[in-house]
Design a protein around this motif. Sequence first.
Motif, PDB file in Angstrom:
ATOM      1  N   ASN A   1       0.952  -1.195   0.531  1.00 13.17           N
ATOM      2  CA  ASN A   1      -0.746   0.135  -0.152  1.00 13.17           C
ATOM      3  C   ASN A   1       0.913   1.445  -0.225  1.00 13.17           C
ATOM      4  O   ASN A   1       0.411   2.054  -0.786  1.00 13.17           O
ATOM      5  N   LEU A   2       2.290   1.400   0.692  1.00 13.87           N
ATOM      6  CA  LEU A   2       2.808   2.767   0.561  1.00 13.87           C
ATOM      7  C   LEU A   2       2.973   2.405  -0.902  1.00 13.87           C
ATOM      8  O   LEU A   2       3.116   3.481  -0.881  1.00 13.87           O
ATOM      9  N   VAL A   3       3.707   1.463  -1.268  1.00 11.20           N
ATOM     10  CA  VAL A   3       4.790   1.672  -2.454  1.00 11.20           C
ATOM     11  C   VAL A   3       2.987   1.932  -3.783  1.00 11.20           C
ATOM     12  O   VAL A   3       3.277   3.107  -4.231  1.00 11.20           O
TER      13      VAL A   3
ATOM     14  N   VAL B   1       2.495   6.392  -2.855  1.00 12.47           N
ATOM     15  CA  VAL B   1       3.309   7.048  -2.773  1.00 12.47           C
ATOM     16  C   VAL B   1       3.543   7.219  -4.670  1.00 12.47           C
ATOM     17  O   VAL B   1       3.521   9.055  -4.874  1.00 12.47           O
ATOM     18  N   LEU B   2       3.317   6.549  -5.488  1.00  9.02           N
ATOM     19  CA  LEU B   2       3.338   6.244  -6.111  1.00  9.02           C
ATOM     20  C   LEU B   2       2.098   6.900  -7.411  1.00  9.02           C
ATOM     21  O   LEU B   2       2.116   8.113  -8.412  1.00  9.02           O
ATOM     22  N   GLY B   3       0.735   6.816  -6.662  1.00  8.97           N
ATOM     23  CA  GLY B   3       0.014   8.147  -6.674  1.00  8.97           C
ATOM     24  C   GLY B   3       0.163   9.154  -6.916  1.00  8.97           C
ATOM     25  O   GLY B   3      -0.445   9.749  -7.551  1.00  8.97           O
ATOM     26  N   TRP B   4       0.756   9.375  -5.718  1.00  7.21           N
ATOM     27  CA  TRP B   4       0.781  11.106  -4.819  1.00  7.21           C
ATOM     28  C   TRP B   4       1.459  11.590  -5.755  1.00  7.21           C
ATOM     29  O   TRP B   4       1.472  12.610  -5.458  1.00  7.21           O
TER      30      TRP B   4
ATOM     31  N   GLY C   1       6.426  -5.922   8.513  1.00  9.47           N
ATOM     32  CA  GLY C   1       7.238  -6.405   7.351  1.00  9.47           C
ATOM     33  C   GLY C   1       8.371  -5.529   6.871  1.00  9.47           C
ATOM     34  O   GLY C   1       8.535  -4.414   7.764  1.00  9.47           O
ATOM     35  N   VAL C   2       8.771  -5.286   5.253  1.00 10.85           N
ATOM     36  CA  VAL C   2       9.966  -4.596   5.684  1.00 10.85           C
ATOM     37  C   VAL C   2       8.944  -4.348   3.705  1.00 10.85           C
ATOM     38  O   VAL C   2       8.774  -5.327   3.452  1.00 10.85           O
ATOM     39  N   LEU C   3       9.833  -3.354   2.818  1.00 13.38           N
ATOM     40  CA  LEU C   3      10.056  -2.708   1.891  1.00 13.38           C
ATOM     41  C   LEU C   3      11.641  -2.022   2.051  1.00 13.38           C
ATOM     42  O   LEU C   3      12.232  -1.952   2.297  1.00 13.38           O
TER      43      LEU C   3
ATOM     44  N   SER D   1      -3.108  -8.101  -1.433  1.00 12.87           N
ATOM     45  CA  SER D   1      -2.744  -6.838  -0.888  1.00 12.87           C
ATOM     46  C   SER D   1      -1.504  -6.400  -2.684  1.00 12.87           C
ATOM     47  O   SER D   1      -1.418  -5.433  -1.628  1.00 12.87           O
ATOM     48  N   ASN D   2      -1.851  -7.312  -3.256  1.00 13.66           N
ATOM     49  CA  ASN D   2      -0.595  -6.772  -4.442  1.00 13.66           C
ATOM     50  C   ASN D   2      -1.828  -6.422  -5.671  1.00 13.66           C
ATOM     51  O   ASN D   2      -0.922  -6.030  -6.374  1.00 13.66           O
ATOM     52  N   LEU D   3      -3.237  -6.003  -5.361  1.00 14.92           N
ATOM     53  CA  LEU D   3      -4.344  -6.233  -6.682  1.00 14.92           C
ATOM     54  C   LEU D   3      -5.304  -4.395  -5.485  1.00 14.92           C
ATOM     55  O   LEU D   3      -5.034  -3.920  -7.032  1.00 14.92           O
ATOM     56  N   VAL D   4      -5.685  -5.408  -4.812  1.00 13.17           N
ATOM     57  CA  VAL D   4      -6.747  -4.041  -3.896  1.00 13.17           C
ATOM     58  C   VAL D   4      -6.073  -2.652  -4.025  1.00 13.17           C
ATOM     59  O   VAL D   4      -6.468  -1.650  -4.594  1.00 13.17           O
ATOM     60  N   PRO D   5      -5.570  -2.125  -3.570  1.00 10.77           N
ATOM     61  CA  PRO D   5      -4.150  -0.972  -3.977  1.00 10.77           C
ATOM     62  C   PRO D   5      -3.624  -0.373  -4.951  1.00 10.77           C
ATOM     63  O   PRO D   5      -3.865   0.222  -5.171  1.00 10.77           O
ATOM     64  N   TRP D   6      -3.310  -1.591  -5.973  1.00 13.68           N
ATOM     65  CA  TRP D   6      -3.296  -1.083  -8.003  1.00 13.68           C
ATOM     66  C   TRP D   6      -4.762  -0.167  -7.964  1.00 13.68           C
ATOM     67  O   TRP D   6      -4.956   0.415  -8.649  1.00 13.68           O
TER      68      TRP D   6
END
Length: 428
Positions: A109-111, A114-117, A248-250, A139-144
């Motif tokens: 969600n962070l990525v 921030v890419l959207g902003w 978790g880790v990004l 988790s890797n579909l809904v945020p996008w």
Amino acid sequence: MNTDRRQAGRAAFDSELVRKDFPILERRVQDDKALVYLDSAASSQKPRQVIDAMTEYYERHHSNVHRGVHTLAEEATALYEGARDKVARFINADPREVIFTKNSSEALNLVANVLGWAGESNGIGRGDRVVTTQMEHHSNLVPWQLTAARTGAELAWLGLTDGGRLDLSNLDEVVDERTRVVAVVHVSNILGTLNPIDAIVRRAHEVGALVVVDASQSVPHMPMDVRELGADFVAFTGHKMLGPTGIGVLWGRAELLEELPPFLGGGEMVQTVSMEATTYAPIPHKYEAGTPPIAEAVGLGAAVDYLTALGMDNVAAYEHELVEYAIDRLKQVEGLTIIGPDTAEDRGAAISFVLESPALGAIHPHDVGQVLDEQGIAVRVGQHCARPVCLRYGVPATTRASFSVYTTKGDVDALVEGLEHVKRFFGA
């Protein structure tokens, strides 16, 4: 992984010795039955070393991190930043590129946010394309989906073959010149498929797109070198890699993290603040607002130490052999169909399946899971936060058995015996 490395891993790995480090595996359940834990893809169990590290932190070192000048604050800060260093070495990264989040979902969600902003200059804007896959965890579909809707970008995706692999036959058409981001899972949590990230990275970078990899199901099970992987962002979570929940880790390339906007505002992520404006702390602290998960970082560091001592080549080799054995054994169960690749090649440590009874037809996975639980066998049932996969293969849900370093062939045998009991229970 080549044959020599697999053989070396088998020689170096003693699963029975490993099991002794996991106190929960000594539990008896369901009228004194031995616990057979086959739900590690949802959350792995924790070795004594992780539990002890977190207990010692709370008993001897707890304080808030950074800025404090007293002994406990300095000790807590050293432990917290030491955990970051351990994670960085584990994935071959610069510690500045390791951001602690609460889980993979927050990291992704962070990525996406921030890419959207960031706007059309260096982020996602109207008319751009975001590409994901039909294999993704939610988790890797809904945020996008949310970012695409908010920015006016188009969401596209790569489909699946009948055999549970990514369909890359139209990769060049889907990942086109308008594509700004490709978000892809490394190992599917439902199908177990290990995806060819190199081919996806190559095409994405050809068109100037960023690659975001969900490595939640790969980092715990195989060596990870983020430089070699070639992606721009990688997310994974502590609780699936023998560590605690809540962390978790990004990982992200430093130049991207430096230029993108922060995700959350508050304490810790600032450099200077006035009523008129704020400047931000250097990475990684720019993305870690507020009091971080300190004890959880300590636990994650201990988990990294544990896995490092085992050797990730050894872990991967052992689990490959275990998956190979499990697939062969499950194929012997009449009425069982594996959903996903039916060999151990390019496969992770999770196997999903559906089960039929000759008398009643399809047995719902929730019923399978309940009857297995009565035998002391813990599996995961449902859509595994991957509903598009279930829709693709025309199943309402699956039963999933998933493995870790403490899983044995005896656990697999218990599962097979349990499934035969399920069929008898439902009138086979």
